[in-house]
Structure formats: structure tokens, C-alpha cells
Design a protein around this motif. Sequence first.
Motif, mmCIF file in Angstrom:
data_model
loop_
_atom_site.group_PDB
_atom_site.id
_atom_site.type_symbol
_atom_site.label_atom_id
_atom_site.label_comp_id
_atom_site.label_asym_id
_atom_site.label_seq_id
_atom_site.Cartn_x
_atom_site.Cartn_y
_atom_site.Cartn_z
ATOM 1 N N ILE A 43 0.853 -1.187 0.000
ATOM 2 C CA ILE A 43 0.000 0.000 0.000
ATOM 3 C C ILE A 43 0.888 1.236 0.000
ATOM 4 O O ILE A 43 1.890 1.272 0.734
ATOM 5 N N PRO A 44 0.572 2.281 -0.823
ATOM 6 C CA PRO A 44 -0.534 2.303 -1.781
ATOM 7 C C PRO A 44 -0.173 1.564 -3.070
ATOM 8 O O PRO A 44 0.981 1.206 -3.279
ATOM 9 N N VAL A 47 7.258 7.063 1.090
ATOM 10 C CA VAL A 47 7.050 6.019 2.085
ATOM 11 C C VAL A 47 6.192 4.930 1.462
ATOM 12 O O VAL A 47 5.028 5.164 1.110
ATOM 13 N N LEU A 48 6.773 3.737 1.314
ATOM 14 C CA LEU A 48 6.070 2.619 0.701
ATOM 15 C C LEU A 48 5.917 1.522 1.744
ATOM 16 O O LEU A 48 6.879 1.181 2.442
ATOM 17 N N SER A 74 5.111 -8.059 13.628
ATOM 18 C CA SER A 74 3.849 -7.479 13.163
ATOM 19 C C SER A 74 3.644 -7.679 11.659
ATOM 20 O O SER A 74 2.609 -7.298 11.124
ATOM 21 N N GLY A 75 4.633 -8.261 10.995
ATOM 22 C CA GLY A 75 4.492 -8.543 9.564
ATOM 23 C C GLY A 75 4.492 -7.303 8.703
ATOM 24 O O GLY A 75 3.689 -7.194 7.763
ATOM 25 N N ARG A 76 5.416 -6.375 9.001
ATOM 26 C CA ARG A 76 5.431 -5.124 8.250
ATOM 27 C C ARG A 76 6.852 -4.712 7.876
ATOM 28 O O ARG A 76 7.791 -4.929 8.626
ATOM 29 N N SER A 77 6.934 -4.065 6.710
ATOM 30 C CA SER A 77 8.168 -3.430 6.283
ATOM 31 C C SER A 77 7.826 -2.115 5.604
ATOM 32 O O SER A 77 6.759 -1.991 4.976
ATOM 33 N N THR A 78 8.716 -1.156 5.752
ATOM 34 C CA THR A 78 8.528 0.138 5.110
ATOM 35 C C THR A 78 9.795 0.518 4.372
ATOM 36 O O THR A 78 10.894 0.360 4.916
ATOM 37 N N PHE A 91 5.753 -12.322 -3.657
ATOM 38 C CA PHE A 91 5.799 -10.910 -4.011
ATOM 39 C C PHE A 91 4.471 -10.214 -3.733
ATOM 40 O O PHE A 91 3.391 -10.799 -3.895
ATOM 41 N N GLY A 92 4.579 -8.925 -3.382
ATOM 42 C CA GLY A 92 3.412 -8.072 -3.406
ATOM 43 C C GLY A 92 3.144 -7.613 -4.831
ATOM 44 O O GLY A 92 3.958 -7.845 -5.733
ATOM 45 N N ALA A 93 2.007 -6.950 -5.017
ATOM 46 C CA ALA A 93 1.623 -6.489 -6.350
ATOM 47 C C ALA A 93 2.383 -5.232 -6.772
ATOM 48 O O ALA A 93 2.374 -4.870 -7.950
ATOM 49 N N GLY A 94 3.029 -4.590 -5.820
ATOM 50 C CA GLY A 94 3.862 -3.443 -6.150
ATOM 51 C C GLY A 94 3.205 -2.105 -5.891
ATOM 52 O O GLY A 94 1.970 -1.994 -5.815
ATOM 53 N N THR A 95 4.052 -1.089 -5.741
ATOM 54 C CA THR A 95 3.620 0.303 -5.675
ATOM 55 C C THR A 95 4.253 1.027 -6.854
ATOM 56 O O THR A 95 5.495 1.022 -6.982
#
Lengths: 109, 112
Positions: A7-8, A20-21, A70-74, A99-103
Amino acid sequence: KQEVTQIPAALSVPEGENLVLNCSFTDSAIYNLQWFRQDPGKGLTSLLLIQSSQREQTSGRLNASLDKSSGRSTLYIAASQPGDSATYLCAVEDYKLSFGAGTTVTVRA
Amino acid sequence: NAGVMQNPRHLVRRRGQEARLRCSPMKGHSHVYWYRQLPEEGLKFMVYLQKENIIDESGMPKERFSAEFPKEGPSILRIQQVVRGDSAAYFCASQSIADEQFFGPGTRLTVL
């Protein structure tokens, strides 16, 4: 099954602004987390790799943090430039990469 | 030390033909992964191979797709009787034990 969400989905900022991704994942049993850059029609460029025991990695204007519990990365990109325009992919490894879908980032001059 | 090589970079096939995609891992790497990126979709894991062994093929379609990594030579991803839905970018990555995966430039398959 590991699910990775970014997100986003798209982001447009003026040149010079910080980016910030965000990336989240559902299973914290990972070896590492990796951020990639992909330009349209091109391959993958590895930006940063964070081992599961690490909290962050830095390279130049890029800084990535990892909170495994918490399963997060920035991914932070300081002082963005038009050349930073690309799609940024987050991937977590439990031997294979999910993989995520990407920003998709657009930096306006 | 050359990076991961994939060929061809672009491949055009007509429906019903076979597609063979090749991946040469980095020197000393004995693990190969194949990923597929469908248009407007994210990268998805297909198969994980070590020399002469398929370790995990859970991401491979059940029919028409096969992969191998022989003792000598490159890894091959083979797609039989291609259909338009197979059009995608196919990436391979190689890895040494307990190291990160290094990606090749990809093969872009177009099925007419």
C-alpha cells in the motif's frame, strides 16, 4: 499460504518529496525480506535485503525497516527524483519468494 | 562472474506450438527458481529446482508446463501447446546455499 500486500498501489509526488512505501505479510516465518525496483518492460533490480534477524537496512537515499512480529516493512526514499519513477516490489522469502503487487511511483519534475 | 542469463529474451509462438525458456545460473549456484509475471499481475512462484531434482513445483500449472535442471547445462522451462494466456514475462533466479536469489533479465513470451 503467505500473502504480501503493498500500500498504496500508486503514488505520485513532486520532486524532492520523501517517499514512504508499505508492505505487509501474513506469515512471520521468513528468512528475509527484499525490496526490488522494476522499470516498465524490464527486469528486477534488487534494492535492499533485510535478514529476518535485522531491523533495517540502508543504502544511499534508501532505508528499509522490518518488523517481523507485526508482519510489516517500510521502504523510505529520501529526496525523490524523477529517476525514482518505477514500480517497487516487496518480497518475502521462506526459501521461495512471495511478491506483493507493487507500488507504482511517479516523481513529477 | 557473469550474472544469471536467460534466453531468448523475447519469444513469439503461435497457439499450439512449444516454448522452451533457458536459464543459466550464476557460477557455483545449484538452486534455480522460476517465476511468472502475467500482464498487470504480480510475480508468482512457479517451481524450485536443484541439480537433477524438482524440489517444489506447487506453482506450476498442472498441464503443459514442465521444468528441469540437468547435471550439465541450463535449466529449461518448457511449455507445450501454448495458449494466449501463457503470454507473460518469465524470470528465473539462482541461489547459492543460504544466499539471496539473483534474478535474470527475463524472457517475454508472446503467444499469437
